[in-house]
Design an enzyme around this catalytic site. Structure first.
Site, PDB file in Angstrom:
ATOM      1  N   LYS A   1      10.552   7.829  14.442  1.00  0.00           N
ATOM      2  CA  LYS A   1      11.166   8.363  13.225  1.00  0.00           C
ATOM      3  C   LYS A   1      12.540   8.968  13.525  1.00  0.00           C
ATOM      4  O   LYS A   1      13.460   8.864  12.728  1.00  0.00           O
ATOM      5  CB  LYS A   1      10.232   9.391  12.581  1.00  0.00           C
ATOM      6  CG  LYS A   1       8.934   8.768  12.056  1.00  0.00           C
ATOM      7  CD  LYS A   1       9.230   7.860  10.888  1.00  0.00           C
ATOM      8  CE  LYS A   1       8.159   6.846  10.590  1.00  0.00           C
ATOM      9  NZ  LYS A   1       8.485   5.938   9.501  1.00  0.00           N
TER      10      LYS A   1
ATOM     11  N   ALA B   1       9.203   9.840  17.958  1.00  0.00           N
ATOM     12  CA  ALA B   1      10.337   9.138  18.575  1.00  0.00           C
ATOM     13  C   ALA B   1      10.812   7.998  17.679  1.00  0.00           C
ATOM     14  O   ALA B   1      12.019   7.777  17.512  1.00  0.00           O
ATOM     15  CB  ALA B   1       9.933   8.597  19.952  1.00  0.00           C
TER      16      ALA B   1
ATOM     17  N   ARG C   1       0.850  -1.195   0.000  1.00  0.00           N
ATOM     18  CA  ARG C   1       0.000   0.000   0.000  1.00  0.00           C
ATOM     19  C   ARG C   1       0.891   1.253   0.000  1.00  0.00           C
ATOM     20  O   ARG C   1       2.072   1.188   0.333  1.00  0.00           O
ATOM     21  CB  ARG C   1      -0.908   0.027   1.238  1.00  0.00           C
ATOM     22  CG  ARG C   1      -1.901  -1.109   1.279  1.00  0.00           C
ATOM     23  CD  ARG C   1      -2.973  -0.927   2.347  1.00  0.00           C
ATOM     24  NE  ARG C   1      -2.510  -1.187   3.685  1.00  0.00           N
ATOM     25  CZ  ARG C   1      -2.463  -0.266   4.660  1.00  0.00           C
ATOM     26  NH1 ARG C   1      -2.855   0.968   4.439  1.00  0.00           N
ATOM     27  NH2 ARG C   1      -2.045  -0.594   5.875  1.00  0.00           N
TER      28      ARG C   1
ATOM     29  N   TYR D   1       5.209   8.304  17.349  1.00  0.00           N
ATOM     30  CA  TYR D   1       5.607   8.322  15.936  1.00  0.00           C
ATOM     31  C   TYR D   1       6.898   9.133  15.759  1.00  0.00           C
ATOM     32  O   TYR D   1       7.847   8.685  15.098  1.00  0.00           O
ATOM     33  CB  TYR D   1       4.465   8.920  15.112  1.00  0.00           C
ATOM     34  CG  TYR D   1       4.664   8.866  13.617  1.00  0.00           C
ATOM     35  CD1 TYR D   1       4.443   7.691  12.904  1.00  0.00           C
ATOM     36  CD2 TYR D   1       5.070   9.996  12.903  1.00  0.00           C
ATOM     37  CE1 TYR D   1       4.626   7.641  11.527  1.00  0.00           C
ATOM     38  CE2 TYR D   1       5.246   9.961  11.534  1.00  0.00           C
ATOM     39  CZ  TYR D   1       5.024   8.786  10.844  1.00  0.00           C
ATOM     40  OH  TYR D   1       5.196   8.746   9.479  1.00  0.00           O
TER      41      TYR D   1
HETATM   42  P1  NAP Z   1       0.303   2.986   4.561  1.00  0.00           P
HETATM   43  O1  NAP Z   1      -0.336   3.440   3.294  1.00  0.00           O
HETATM   44  O2  NAP Z   1      -0.510   2.927   5.800  1.00  0.00           O
HETATM   45  O3  NAP Z   1       1.000   1.551   4.287  1.00  0.00           O
HETATM   46  C1  NAP Z   1       1.701   0.921   5.331  1.00  0.00           C
HETATM   47  C2  NAP Z   1       2.329  -0.366   4.847  1.00  0.00           C
HETATM   48  O4  NAP Z   1       3.099  -0.892   5.940  1.00  0.00           O
HETATM   49  C3  NAP Z   1       1.328  -1.449   4.468  1.00  0.00           C
HETATM   50  O5  NAP Z   1       1.814  -2.199   3.366  1.00  0.00           O
HETATM   51  C4  NAP Z   1       1.275  -2.316   5.719  1.00  0.00           C
HETATM   52  O6  NAP Z   1       0.904  -3.668   5.478  1.00  0.00           O
HETATM   53  C5  NAP Z   1       2.721  -2.254   6.162  1.00  0.00           C
HETATM   54  N1  NAP Z   1       2.861  -2.646   7.564  1.00  0.00           N
HETATM   55  C6  NAP Z   1       2.243  -2.111   8.644  1.00  0.00           C
HETATM   56  N2  NAP Z   1       2.586  -2.785   9.759  1.00  0.00           N
HETATM   57  C7  NAP Z   1       3.439  -3.761   9.368  1.00  0.00           C
HETATM   58  C8  NAP Z   1       4.145  -4.792  10.062  1.00  0.00           C
HETATM   59  N3  NAP Z   1       4.039  -4.965  11.381  1.00  0.00           N
HETATM   60  N4  NAP Z   1       4.933  -5.614   9.351  1.00  0.00           N
HETATM   61  C9  NAP Z   1       5.059  -5.471   8.011  1.00  0.00           C
HETATM   62  N5  NAP Z   1       4.424  -4.518   7.300  1.00  0.00           N
HETATM   63  C10 NAP Z   1       3.626  -3.680   7.977  1.00  0.00           C
HETATM   64  O7  NAP Z   1       1.549   3.943   4.920  1.00  0.00           O
HETATM   65  P2  NAP Z   1       2.392   4.965   4.015  1.00  0.00           P
HETATM   66  O8  NAP Z   1       1.791   6.300   4.110  1.00  0.00           O
HETATM   67  O9  NAP Z   1       2.659   4.378   2.685  1.00  0.00           O
HETATM   68  O10 NAP Z   1       3.738   5.040   4.871  1.00  0.00           O
HETATM   69  C11 NAP Z   1       4.875   4.285   4.540  1.00  0.00           C
HETATM   70  C12 NAP Z   1       6.047   4.795   5.360  1.00  0.00           C
HETATM   71  O11 NAP Z   1       6.261   6.180   5.062  1.00  0.00           O
HETATM   72  C13 NAP Z   1       5.830   4.714   6.871  1.00  0.00           C
HETATM   73  O12 NAP Z   1       7.032   4.366   7.511  1.00  0.00           O
HETATM   74  C14 NAP Z   1       5.446   6.129   7.251  1.00  0.00           C
HETATM   75  O13 NAP Z   1       5.756   6.437   8.571  1.00  0.00           O
HETATM   76  C15 NAP Z   1       6.297   6.912   6.265  1.00  0.00           C
HETATM   77  N6  NAP Z   1       5.805   8.271   6.030  1.00  0.00           N
HETATM   78  C16 NAP Z   1       4.546   8.475   5.516  1.00  0.00           C
HETATM   79  C17 NAP Z   1       4.109   9.775   5.316  1.00  0.00           C
HETATM   80  C18 NAP Z   1       2.738  10.093   4.767  1.00  0.00           C
HETATM   81  O14 NAP Z   1       2.323  11.265   4.826  1.00  0.00           O
HETATM   82  N7  NAP Z   1       2.004   9.122   4.217  1.00  0.00           N
HETATM   83  C19 NAP Z   1       4.955  10.853   5.633  1.00  0.00           C
HETATM   84  C20 NAP Z   1       6.219  10.602   6.145  1.00  0.00           C
HETATM   85  C21 NAP Z   1       6.632   9.295   6.336  1.00  0.00           C
HETATM   86  P3  NAP Z   1      -0.653  -4.132   5.736  1.00  0.00           P
HETATM   87  O15 NAP Z   1      -1.457  -3.446   4.688  1.00  0.00           O
HETATM   88  O16 NAP Z   1      -0.607  -5.600   5.598  1.00  0.00           O
HETATM   89  O17 NAP Z   1      -0.974  -3.642   7.117  1.00  0.00           O
END
Ligand code: NAP
Length: 245
Positions: free
Chosen positions: A159, A157, A15, A155
């Site tokens: 990061k 902490a 995702r 979150y």
């Molecule tokens: P997302 O759309 O919620 O997708 C999260 C992904 O992580 C999913 O594939 C999920 O798998 C997987 N995941 C969650 N828990 C897991 C676990 N215990 N073991 C293995 N996989 C796991 O999140 P996103 O927005 O793409 O974020 C991705 C990364 O970017 C994160 O580290 C987030 O902190 C960082 N980030 C995001 C943003 C933002 O604005 N979106 C900004 C800065 C940083 P399932 O679907 O199976 O749960």
């Protein structure tokens, strides 16, 4: 950038940002081992929609916060692929609450997945990368590591912890041809932030100098740059993809 023949593990690949990274790597010829946490439906959707390159996509359900599970996963990797060239530690969650109201389990879960997950997945890939004297390890951190919005202590902490982990690790493995870096996306339109209210979205967009949220593909391009062979002299760095935040 051509990744033909390279093997890349992307956590949280089914995702959001992770999926965009996996798709970009597949489009450039890599074999992608996508790890996800538990949402089989999203994983199946990704497989069905991924089109060209699906024969090079391998999906594994592994809870990155589980040390033993990570170890078992790498035993399978070593048997199937011999070596791994790229690891993108992207899996992450949010469980927001102000500290005075935060449940201990939500403090722990965020740290366990976002930070310890990155340790677990890096711990077992390093020996494989050392053997071939080549590797690219990326962590997807966040500006919250230094901004620390209220309600996001766990979150933020996690990061900030990723940045510290990346810095130490980059120095440990630099001589072995392995680079370790962070990419730090700002607000990116994914399910992770779909709980924001209309007012919060307006407020946050006003904070971003380019006046919009980013797209997962815009993060993926930066990740591919750092994951490429030519980025050999970049290590221990944090690259902001924030629209100027
Ligand atoms: P997302 O759309 O919620 O997708 C999260 C992904 O992580 C999913 O594939 C999920 O798998 C997987 N995941 C969650 N828990 C897991 C676990 N215990 N073991 C293995 N996989 C796991 O999140 P996103 O927005 O793409 O974020 C991705 C990364 O970017 C994160 O580290 C987030 O902190 C960082 N980030 C995001 C943003 C933002 O604005 N979106 C900004 C800065 C940083 P399932 O679907 O199976 O749960």
């Amino acid at each position: 950038m051509d990744f033909t023949g390279q093997k890349a593990i992307v956590t949280g690949a089914t995702r959001g940002i992770g999926r965009a990274i996996a798709e970009a790597l597949l489009a450039r010829g890599a074999v992608v081992i996508g790890v996800y946490g538990g949402n089989d439906e999203a994983a199946e959707r990704f497989r069905q929609e991924c089109g060209q390159g699906v024969d090079r996509l391998f999906l594994h359900k592994v809870d990155v916060s589980d040390y033993q599970a990570a170890q078992s996963f790498y035993a399978v990797m070593e048997e199937q692929f011999d070596t791994i060239d790229i690891l993108v530690n992207n899996a992450g969650i949010r469980r927001d609450a102000v500290v005075a109201m935060m449940k201990e389990e939500n403090w722990r879960r965020v740290l366990d997945i976002n930070l310890t997950g990155g340790f677990n997945m890096s711990r077992f890939v390093i020996p494989l990368m050392m053997k071939q004297k080549y590797g690219r390890i990326l962590f997807i951190t966040s500006p919250m590591a230094h901004l620390g919005f209220p309600g996001q202590a766990n979150y933020a902490a996690s990061k900030a912890g990723q940045v510290g982990l990346m810095k130490s690790l980059s120095k440990e493995v630099a001589k072995r041809g392995i680079t370790v870096n962070c990419v730090s996306p700002g607000f990116i339109a994914t399910e992770l932030i779909e709980d924001l209210t209309v007012d919060q979205i307006k407020q946050y967009k006003r904070m971003v100098p380019v006046r919009r949220f980013g797209r997962p593909e815009e993060v993926a391009e930066a990740v591919l740059f750092l994951a490429g062979r030519k980025a050999a002299y970049i290590t221990g760095s944090v690259l902001d993809i924030t629209g100027g935040l």
